[in-house]
Design a protein around this motif. Structure first.
Motif, PDB file in Angstrom:
ATOM      1  N   LYS A 172       0.836  -1.205   0.000  1.00  0.00           N
ATOM      2  CA  LYS A 172       0.000   0.000   0.000  1.00  0.00           C
ATOM      3  C   LYS A 172       0.872   1.257   0.000  1.00  0.00           C
ATOM      4  O   LYS A 172       0.642   2.194  -0.773  1.00  0.00           O
ATOM      5  CB  LYS A 172      -0.915  -0.014   1.221  1.00  0.00           C
ATOM      6  CG  LYS A 172      -1.834   1.182   1.333  1.00  0.00           C
ATOM      7  CD  LYS A 172      -2.692   1.078   2.584  1.00  0.00           C
ATOM      8  CE  LYS A 172      -3.515   2.333   2.787  1.00  0.00           C
ATOM      9  NZ  LYS A 172      -4.286   2.291   4.042  1.00  0.00           N
ATOM     10  N   VAL A 173       1.893   1.281   0.865  1.00  0.00           N
ATOM     11  CA  VAL A 173       2.787   2.438   0.942  1.00  0.00           C
ATOM     12  C   VAL A 173       3.552   2.596  -0.377  1.00  0.00           C
ATOM     13  O   VAL A 173       3.683   3.709  -0.898  1.00  0.00           O
ATOM     14  CB  VAL A 173       3.759   2.314   2.142  1.00  0.00           C
ATOM     15  CG1 VAL A 173       4.833   3.393   2.094  1.00  0.00           C
ATOM     16  CG2 VAL A 173       2.994   2.390   3.454  1.00  0.00           C
ATOM     17  N   ALA A 175       2.629   1.637  -3.339  1.00  0.00           N
ATOM     18  CA  ALA A 175       1.703   2.115  -4.376  1.00  0.00           C
ATOM     19  C   ALA A 175       1.446   3.609  -4.218  1.00  0.00           C
ATOM     20  O   ALA A 175       1.384   4.352  -5.214  1.00  0.00           O
ATOM     21  CB  ALA A 175       0.389   1.340  -4.291  1.00  0.00           C
ATOM     22  N   ARG A 176       1.327   4.086  -2.981  1.00  0.00           N
ATOM     23  CA  ARG A 176       1.114   5.513  -2.737  1.00  0.00           C
ATOM     24  C   ARG A 176       2.339   6.327  -3.143  1.00  0.00           C
ATOM     25  O   ARG A 176       2.220   7.432  -3.672  1.00  0.00           O
ATOM     26  CB  ARG A 176       0.776   5.752  -1.262  1.00  0.00           C
ATOM     27  CG  ARG A 176      -0.578   5.181  -0.856  1.00  0.00           C
ATOM     28  CD  ARG A 176      -0.858   5.446   0.613  1.00  0.00           C
ATOM     29  NE  ARG A 176      -1.033   6.864   0.836  1.00  0.00           N
ATOM     30  CZ  ARG A 176      -0.768   7.474   1.997  1.00  0.00           C
ATOM     31  NH1 ARG A 176      -0.305   6.799   3.025  1.00  0.00           N
ATOM     32  NH2 ARG A 176      -0.956   8.770   2.124  1.00  0.00           N
ATOM     33  N   LEU A 177       3.526   5.784  -2.893  1.00  0.00           N
ATOM     34  CA  LEU A 177       4.760   6.466  -3.316  1.00  0.00           C
ATOM     35  C   LEU A 177       4.844   6.525  -4.835  1.00  0.00           C
ATOM     36  O   LEU A 177       5.179   7.554  -5.411  1.00  0.00           O
ATOM     37  CB  LEU A 177       5.982   5.717  -2.777  1.00  0.00           C
ATOM     38  CG  LEU A 177       6.485   6.080  -1.387  1.00  0.00           C
ATOM     39  CD1 LEU A 177       7.617   5.145  -0.987  1.00  0.00           C
ATOM     40  CD2 LEU A 177       6.951   7.520  -1.338  1.00  0.00           C
ATOM     41  N   GLU A 178       4.539   5.397  -5.460  1.00  0.00           N
ATOM     42  CA  GLU A 178       4.638   5.307  -6.912  1.00  0.00           C
ATOM     43  C   GLU A 178       3.658   6.257  -7.602  1.00  0.00           C
ATOM     44  O   GLU A 178       3.987   6.878  -8.612  1.00  0.00           O
ATOM     45  CB  GLU A 178       4.352   3.871  -7.348  1.00  0.00           C
ATOM     46  CG  GLU A 178       4.896   3.527  -8.700  1.00  0.00           C
ATOM     47  CD  GLU A 178       4.903   2.016  -8.929  1.00  0.00           C
ATOM     48  OE1 GLU A 178       5.706   1.591  -9.768  1.00  0.00           O
ATOM     49  OE2 GLU A 178       4.122   1.296  -8.288  1.00  0.00           O
ATOM     50  N   SER A 179       2.466   6.400  -7.037  1.00  0.00           N
ATOM     51  CA  SER A 179       1.444   7.258  -7.658  1.00  0.00           C
ATOM     52  C   SER A 179       1.675   8.739  -7.362  1.00  0.00           C
ATOM     53  O   SER A 179       1.072   9.603  -7.984  1.00  0.00           O
ATOM     54  CB  SER A 179       0.054   6.861  -7.151  1.00  0.00           C
ATOM     55  OG  SER A 179      -0.096   7.224  -5.783  1.00  0.00           O
ATOM     56  N   GLU A 181       0.919  10.020  -4.464  1.00  0.00           N
ATOM     57  CA  GLU A 181      -0.003  10.394  -3.381  1.00  0.00           C
ATOM     58  C   GLU A 181       0.771  10.631  -2.086  1.00  0.00           C
ATOM     59  O   GLU A 181       0.445  11.513  -1.301  1.00  0.00           O
ATOM     60  CB  GLU A 181      -1.039   9.282  -3.177  1.00  0.00           C
ATOM     61  CG  GLU A 181      -2.019   9.565  -2.044  1.00  0.00           C
ATOM     62  CD  GLU A 181      -2.856   8.360  -1.655  1.00  0.00           C
ATOM     63  OE1 GLU A 181      -3.438   8.405  -0.562  1.00  0.00           O
ATOM     64  OE2 GLU A 181      -2.911   7.377  -2.421  1.00  0.00           O
ATOM     65  N   LEU A 182       1.800   9.811  -1.866  1.00  0.00           N
ATOM     66  CA  LEU A 182       2.663   9.963  -0.694  1.00  0.00           C
ATOM     67  C   LEU A 182       4.025  10.416  -1.191  1.00  0.00           C
ATOM     68  O   LEU A 182       4.672   9.710  -1.969  1.00  0.00           O
ATOM     69  CB  LEU A 182       2.785   8.644   0.066  1.00  0.00           C
ATOM     70  CG  LEU A 182       3.755   8.618   1.253  1.00  0.00           C
ATOM     71  CD1 LEU A 182       3.285   9.559   2.357  1.00  0.00           C
ATOM     72  CD2 LEU A 182       3.892   7.200   1.796  1.00  0.00           C
TER      73      LEU A 182
END
Length: 201
Positions: A172-173, A175-179, A181-182
């Motif tokens: 999850k983390v 994916a958020r970094l890749e997008s 979002e994070l």
């Protein structure tokens, strides 16, 4: 026996990678930001600072005294210290171990790595955890096929549940970094540290 990671030294390097500071400031920042994996304060902190300075990973840049306060030496991280910080931190993120506290510490300092390095380290860990889960599933299946009672495998089932939760969180983390979002570009900076390290009145 494997050497235990130096979480206090790692934390000192991470803080000094953002801005120079003296040990009292570092101590306050660790306490105020609840880096509870750092134990033995303040003694462990001063010992870590001395060791890092002896290894030339940090260097004193200024010594000052205000009023009746004790003399304070301000340290900054060296180029070698930055490289060592990145190496140690990536290793702790990438390599699952018996102590969950170590991963907690690494995650709490992850923002000092560039996002691509953090993402790569998380992906490496995810692959390792996935491999461990595959092996655990095999063991549990073999025990079941062997007719052993389920109660004898509860610890393996627990390890599997913990591993599955960790893997889901890492993915999850990542994916958020890749997008995007994070992201922490511009968030782990001097202004943030200045705010957290304001001197008492």
């Amino acid at each position: 026996m494997a050497r235990r990671p130096d979480l206090v030294g790692l934390t000192v390097l991470a803080i000094l990678s953002v801005r120079p500071g003296h040990p009292y400031e570092l101590h306050r920042f660790i306490v105020d930001t609840h880096k509870d994996y750092v134990t033995g304060l303040p003694r462990s902190l001063y010992h870590a600072v001395e060791k890092l300075a002896a290894e030339e990973l940090i260097t004193p840049v200024e010594t000052s005294r205000e009023g009746r306060r004790p003399e304070r030496t301000i340290y900054e991280i060296t180029g070698e210290g930055r490289r060592e910080l990145a190496t140690r931190l990536r290793r702790l993120v990438e390599t699952p171990g018996a102590e969950h506290r170590v991963f907690t510490a690494a995650v709490s300092l992850l923002g000092v790595l560039p996002v691509p390095q953090a993402l790569q380290a998380l992906r490496t860990r995810a692959a390792a955890v996935d491999g461990t889960l595959t092996a655990l599933n095999g063991q549990l299946e073999a025990m079941k096929d062997g007719g052993l009672p389920e109660v004898l495998a509860l610890e393996l089932d627990y390890e599997r549940a913990v591993g599955e939760a960790e893997l889901a969180w890492i993915r999850k983390v990542a994916a958020r970094l890749e997008s995007g979002e994070l992201a922490w570009t511009g968030t782990v900076n001097r202004a943030l540290m200045e705010q957290a390290l304001q001197e008492e009145e």
